[in-house]
Design a protein around this motif. Structure first.
Motif, PDB file in Angstrom:
ATOM      1  N   THR A   5      84.800  50.425  35.122  1.00 12.61           N
ATOM      2  CA  THR A   5      84.161  49.774  36.255  1.00 12.61           C
ATOM      3  C   THR A   5      83.592  50.772  37.248  1.00 12.61           C
ATOM      4  O   THR A   5      82.897  50.394  38.173  1.00 12.61           O
ATOM      5  CB  THR A   5      85.162  48.859  36.975  1.00 12.61           C
ATOM      6  N   ARG A   6      83.908  52.041  37.093  1.00 17.10           N
ATOM      7  CA  ARG A   6      83.322  53.094  37.913  1.00 17.10           C
ATOM      8  C   ARG A   6      82.626  54.086  36.993  1.00 17.10           C
ATOM      9  O   ARG A   6      83.056  54.301  35.873  1.00 17.10           O
ATOM     10  CB  ARG A   6      84.391  53.834  38.729  1.00 17.10           C
ATOM     11  N   ASP A   7      81.578  54.715  37.494  1.00 17.85           N
ATOM     12  CA  ASP A   7      80.889  55.710  36.691  1.00 17.85           C
ATOM     13  C   ASP A   7      81.463  57.101  36.971  1.00 17.85           C
ATOM     14  O   ASP A   7      82.349  57.564  36.276  1.00 17.85           O
ATOM     15  CB  ASP A   7      79.382  55.663  36.973  1.00 17.85           C
ATOM     16  N   ILE A   8      80.974  57.755  38.029  1.00 12.36           N
ATOM     17  CA  ILE A   8      81.437  59.096  38.372  1.00 12.36           C
ATOM     18  C   ILE A   8      82.179  59.036  39.705  1.00 12.36           C
ATOM     19  O   ILE A   8      81.632  58.594  40.715  1.00 12.36           O
ATOM     20  CB  ILE A   8      80.253  60.078  38.463  1.00 12.36           C
ATOM     21  N   VAL A   9      83.417  59.484  39.695  1.00 12.21           N
ATOM     22  CA  VAL A   9      84.244  59.518  40.902  1.00 12.21           C
ATOM     23  C   VAL A   9      84.364  60.963  41.357  1.00 12.21           C
ATOM     24  O   VAL A   9      84.658  61.854  40.551  1.00 12.21           O
ATOM     25  CB  VAL A   9      85.646  58.933  40.637  1.00 12.21           C
ATOM     26  N   VAL A  10      84.156  61.199  42.650  1.00 11.91           N
ATOM     27  CA  VAL A  10      84.240  62.550  43.208  1.00 11.91           C
ATOM     28  C   VAL A  10      85.319  62.592  44.275  1.00 11.91           C
ATOM     29  O   VAL A  10      85.280  61.820  45.239  1.00 11.91           O
ATOM     30  CB  VAL A  10      82.898  62.995  43.826  1.00 11.91           C
ATOM     31  N   GLY A  11      86.282  63.495  44.113  1.00 13.00           N
ATOM     32  CA  GLY A  11      87.256  63.742  45.166  1.00 13.00           C
ATOM     33  C   GLY A  11      86.652  64.697  46.174  1.00 13.00           C
ATOM     34  O   GLY A  11      86.259  65.807  45.829  1.00 13.00           O
ATOM     35  N   PHE A  12      86.550  64.264  47.440  1.00 13.42           N
ATOM     36  CA  PHE A  12      85.831  65.052  48.451  1.00 13.42           C
ATOM     37  C   PHE A  12      86.692  65.239  49.690  1.00 13.42           C
ATOM     38  O   PHE A  12      87.275  64.275  50.203  1.00 13.42           O
ATOM     39  CB  PHE A  12      84.534  64.332  48.826  1.00 13.42           C
ATOM     40  N   ASP A  13      86.777  66.485  50.177  1.00 14.52           N
ATOM     41  CA  ASP A  13      87.541  66.756  51.392  1.00 14.52           C
ATOM     42  C   ASP A  13      86.758  67.599  52.393  1.00 14.52           C
ATOM     43  O   ASP A  13      87.299  68.016  53.409  1.00 14.52           O
ATOM     44  CB  ASP A  13      88.872  67.437  51.056  1.00 14.52           C
ATOM     45  N   HIS A  32      72.234  61.131  34.117  1.00 13.64           N
ATOM     46  CA  HIS A  32      72.762  60.073  33.257  1.00 13.64           C
ATOM     47  C   HIS A  32      72.531  58.670  33.812  1.00 13.64           C
ATOM     48  O   HIS A  32      72.985  57.698  33.207  1.00 13.64           O
ATOM     49  CB  HIS A  32      74.266  60.283  33.046  1.00 13.64           C
ATOM     50  N   ARG A  33      71.863  58.582  34.961  1.00 14.68           N
ATOM     51  CA  ARG A  33      71.617  57.287  35.611  1.00 14.68           C
ATOM     52  C   ARG A  33      72.936  56.551  35.855  1.00 14.68           C
ATOM     53  O   ARG A  33      73.135  55.409  35.431  1.00 14.68           O
ATOM     54  CB  ARG A  33      70.667  56.435  34.773  1.00 14.68           C
ATOM     55  N   ARG A  34      73.832  57.216  36.536  1.00 13.92           N
ATOM     56  CA  ARG A  34      75.145  56.660  36.840  1.00 13.92           C
ATOM     57  C   ARG A  34      75.337  56.545  38.359  1.00 13.92           C
ATOM     58  O   ARG A  34      74.692  57.241  39.140  1.00 13.92           O
ATOM     59  CB  ARG A  34      76.253  57.548  36.259  1.00 13.92           C
ATOM     60  N   ALA A  35      76.256  55.679  38.760  1.00 11.53           N
ATOM     61  CA  ALA A  35      76.629  55.542  40.161  1.00 11.53           C
ATOM     62  C   ALA A  35      77.720  56.554  40.502  1.00 11.53           C
ATOM     63  O   ALA A  35      78.426  57.052  39.621  1.00 11.53           O
ATOM     64  CB  ALA A  35      77.116  54.123  40.441  1.00 11.53           C
ATOM     65  N   VAL A  36      77.853  56.833  41.801  1.00 11.58           N
ATOM     66  CA  VAL A  36      78.842  57.801  42.277  1.00 11.58           C
ATOM     67  C   VAL A  36      79.762  57.131  43.293  1.00 11.58           C
ATOM     68  O   VAL A  36      79.292  56.442  44.204  1.00 11.58           O
ATOM     69  CB  VAL A  36      78.155  59.016  42.939  1.00 11.58           C
ATOM     70  N   THR A  37      81.063  57.329  43.120  1.00 18.10           N
ATOM     71  CA  THR A  37      82.042  56.905  44.123  1.00 18.10           C
ATOM     72  C   THR A  37      82.638  58.147  44.762  1.00 18.10           C
ATOM     73  O   THR A  37      83.258  58.969  44.075  1.00 18.10           O
ATOM     74  CB  THR A  37      83.167  56.063  43.500  1.00 18.10           C
ATOM     75  N   VAL A  38      82.431  58.303  46.061  1.00 23.38           N
ATOM     76  CA  VAL A  38      82.968  59.448  46.801  1.00 23.38           C
ATOM     77  C   VAL A  38      84.282  59.016  47.453  1.00 23.38           C
ATOM     78  O   VAL A  38      84.312  58.070  48.249  1.00 23.38           O
ATOM     79  CB  VAL A  38      81.985  59.927  47.882  1.00 23.38           C
ATOM     80  N   VAL A  39      85.358  59.713  47.112  1.00 23.89           N
ATOM     81  CA  VAL A  39      86.689  59.332  47.585  1.00 23.89           C
ATOM     82  C   VAL A  39      87.247  60.421  48.484  1.00 23.89           C
ATOM     83  O   VAL A  39      87.331  61.586  48.091  1.00 23.89           O
ATOM     84  CB  VAL A  39      87.649  59.101  46.396  1.00 23.89           C
ATOM     85  N   GLU A  93      73.188  55.236  43.016  1.00 24.69           N
ATOM     86  CA  GLU A  93      74.007  54.353  43.847  1.00 24.69           C
ATOM     87  C   GLU A  93      75.260  55.115  44.272  1.00 24.69           C
ATOM     88  O   GLU A  93      75.920  55.749  43.449  1.00 24.69           O
ATOM     89  CB  GLU A  93      74.396  53.106  43.066  1.00 24.69           C
ATOM     90  N   VAL A  94      75.574  55.070  45.574  1.00 19.74           N
ATOM     91  CA  VAL A  94      76.724  55.808  46.093  1.00 19.74           C
ATOM     92  C   VAL A  94      77.645  54.859  46.858  1.00 19.74           C
ATOM     93  O   VAL A  94      77.203  54.112  47.730  1.00 19.74           O
ATOM     94  CB  VAL A  94      76.284  56.955  47.028  1.00 19.74           C
ATOM     95  N   VAL A  95      78.918  54.881  46.508  1.00 24.58           N
ATOM     96  CA  VAL A  95      79.948  54.107  47.196  1.00 24.58           C
ATOM     97  C   VAL A  95      80.952  55.089  47.774  1.00 24.58           C
ATOM     98  O   VAL A  95      81.300  56.088  47.122  1.00 24.58           O
ATOM     99  CB  VAL A  95      80.661  53.140  46.223  1.00 24.58           C
ATOM    100  N   THR A  96      81.410  54.841  49.001  1.00 27.69           N
ATOM    101  CA  THR A  96      82.422  55.712  49.610  1.00 27.69           C
ATOM    102  C   THR A  96      83.724  54.950  49.768  1.00 27.69           C
ATOM    103  O   THR A  96      83.738  53.728  49.952  1.00 27.69           O
ATOM    104  CB  THR A  96      81.961  56.235  50.980  1.00 27.69           C
ATOM    105  N   ASP A  97      84.820  55.697  49.706  1.00 34.59           N
ATOM    106  CA  ASP A  97      86.140  55.077  49.777  1.00 34.59           C
ATOM    107  C   ASP A  97      87.090  56.016  50.503  1.00 34.59           C
ATOM    108  O   ASP A  97      87.213  57.192  50.125  1.00 34.59           O
ATOM    109  CB  ASP A  97      86.654  54.782  48.362  1.00 34.59           C
ATOM    110  N   ILE A  98      87.726  55.540  51.559  1.00 27.58           N
ATOM    111  CA  ILE A  98      88.734  56.305  52.293  1.00 27.58           C
ATOM    112  C   ILE A  98      90.096  55.692  51.974  1.00 27.58           C
ATOM    113  O   ILE A  98      90.311  54.493  52.196  1.00 27.58           O
ATOM    114  CB  ILE A  98      88.475  56.274  53.811  1.00 27.58           C
ATOM    115  N   ILE A  99      91.004  56.501  51.452  1.00 25.23           N
ATOM    116  CA  ILE A  99      92.294  55.990  50.994  1.00 25.23           C
ATOM    117  C   ILE A  99      93.417  56.793  51.650  1.00 25.23           C
ATOM    118  O   ILE A  99      93.383  58.025  51.669  1.00 25.23           O
ATOM    119  CB  ILE A  99      92.402  56.084  49.457  1.00 25.23           C
ATOM    120  N   TRP A 100      94.421  56.077  52.156  1.00 22.08           N
ATOM    121  CA  TRP A 100      95.597  56.706  52.758  1.00 22.08           C
ATOM    122  C   TRP A 100      96.681  56.820  51.694  1.00 22.08           C
ATOM    123  O   TRP A 100      97.367  55.850  51.388  1.00 22.08           O
ATOM    124  CB  TRP A 100      96.081  55.870  53.945  1.00 22.08           C
TER     125      TRP A 100
END
Length: 301
Positions: A5-13, A32-39, A93-100
């Protein structure tokens, strides 16, 4: 296998290494025409992670406020980096996610429904105590999809253009993990329109009982095995130039040596010996720690 359900996930600090990882992930997503999730994972002491308040000037102030502000700044910075890297190209496509939470278990859980997880080799650990060195090492051990580990090296435009022409290097040993590494390496080389080098290392364990053979015979045998292992992918990517390389000795040593002239190294997470005796668990760790170019460790369960 469950659908991804996710394409490319990036751990970002926000660290230099994480910025390099995000730029690499953005370019890869475009190819690759993929979406990115920045976490961004906010790893703070447990008591501070709770919605606890204290009194300041007769008013309650949540302990999470400074972390939340910092997290929003980090995410905004990440989006700016994506836009800068895309330039005039088509923005993925870029999605961002902040997780505790804690970085390794959080990102490892995301690998269950991601195609690729990308992290920097080492982070800054400013507001959070974990560093990306431990995160990248943890993901390589526990991920359920391929993990790309990126080193934060600054390249000039000329250096970046030269690096983009370099081949993709594949370490292959015939194990299940190596099969996935082969699949990934072919796809990456094809997307980047560069050559693929498939490296197979004869190891000491392989030579038991065949010590009387000439090295030229072993090279021929190794090339035949490589040709067999690569045949299906050659048919799938008929326009891709593949160079087979058979060597003797420690696989990690040879991979690191050839990584100096590659733009990307792809290895399996572990081997089963197979036809090489290559213990790819130790090889993958050595390559991740020693290479100065991006490394994809292919894991799948």
């Amino acid at each position: 296998m469950a659908a991804r359900t996710r394409d490319i996930v990036v751990g970002f600090d926000g660290s230099g290494s994480a910025q390099a990882a995000l730029r690499w992930a953005t370019r890869t997503a475009m190819l690759h025409r993929r979406a990115v999730t920045v976490v961004y994972v906010v790893a703070v002491p447990e008591i501070e992670a709770q919605a606890v308040a204290w009194e300041v000037d007769d008013g309650p102030v949540s302990l999470r406020v400074p972390y939340e502000r910092h997290a929003r700044r980090i995410v905004t910075e990440a989006l700016d980096i994506v836009d800068d890297e895309v330039g005039a190209g088509q923005r993925p496509e870029v999605v961002t996610d902040i997780i505790w939470a804690q970085p390794v278990p959080t990102l490892a859980a995301m690998t269950r429904d991601a195609e690729l997880v990308v992290v920097g080799s080492r982070g800054q650990g400013s507001l959070r105590r974990a560093v990306m060195g431990s995160v990248s090492a943890g993901l390589v051990q526990h991920a359920r999809c391929p993990v790309a580990v990126i080193h934060g090296q600054e390249l000039s435009a000329e250096q970046a253009a030269e690096a983009a022409r370099r081949p993709v290097l594949l370490g292959i040993d015939g194990s299940r993990a190596s099969e996935l590494a082969t699949e990934v390496a072919f796809a990456e080389a094809a997307a980047r329109e560069v050559d693929l080098i498939a490296l197979h290392a004869w190891h000491d364990a392989d030579l038991v009982g065949i010590a009387g053979q000439q090295w030229s015979d072993l090279v021929t045998r190794g090339e035949e095995v490589l040709a067999e292992r690569l045949a299906g992918y050659r048919e799938q990517y008929p326009d891709l130039t593949v160079r087979r390389l058979v060597v003797w000795g420690q696989p990690a040593h040879h991979l690191l040596e050839h990584a100096e002239s590659a733009q990307l190294v792809v290895v399996g997470s572990h081997g089963r010996g197979g036809f090489t005796g290559m213990l790819l668990g130790s090889v993958s760790r050595a390559v991740v720690h020693g290479a100065e170019v991006p490394v994809i460790v292919a894991r799948r369960f």
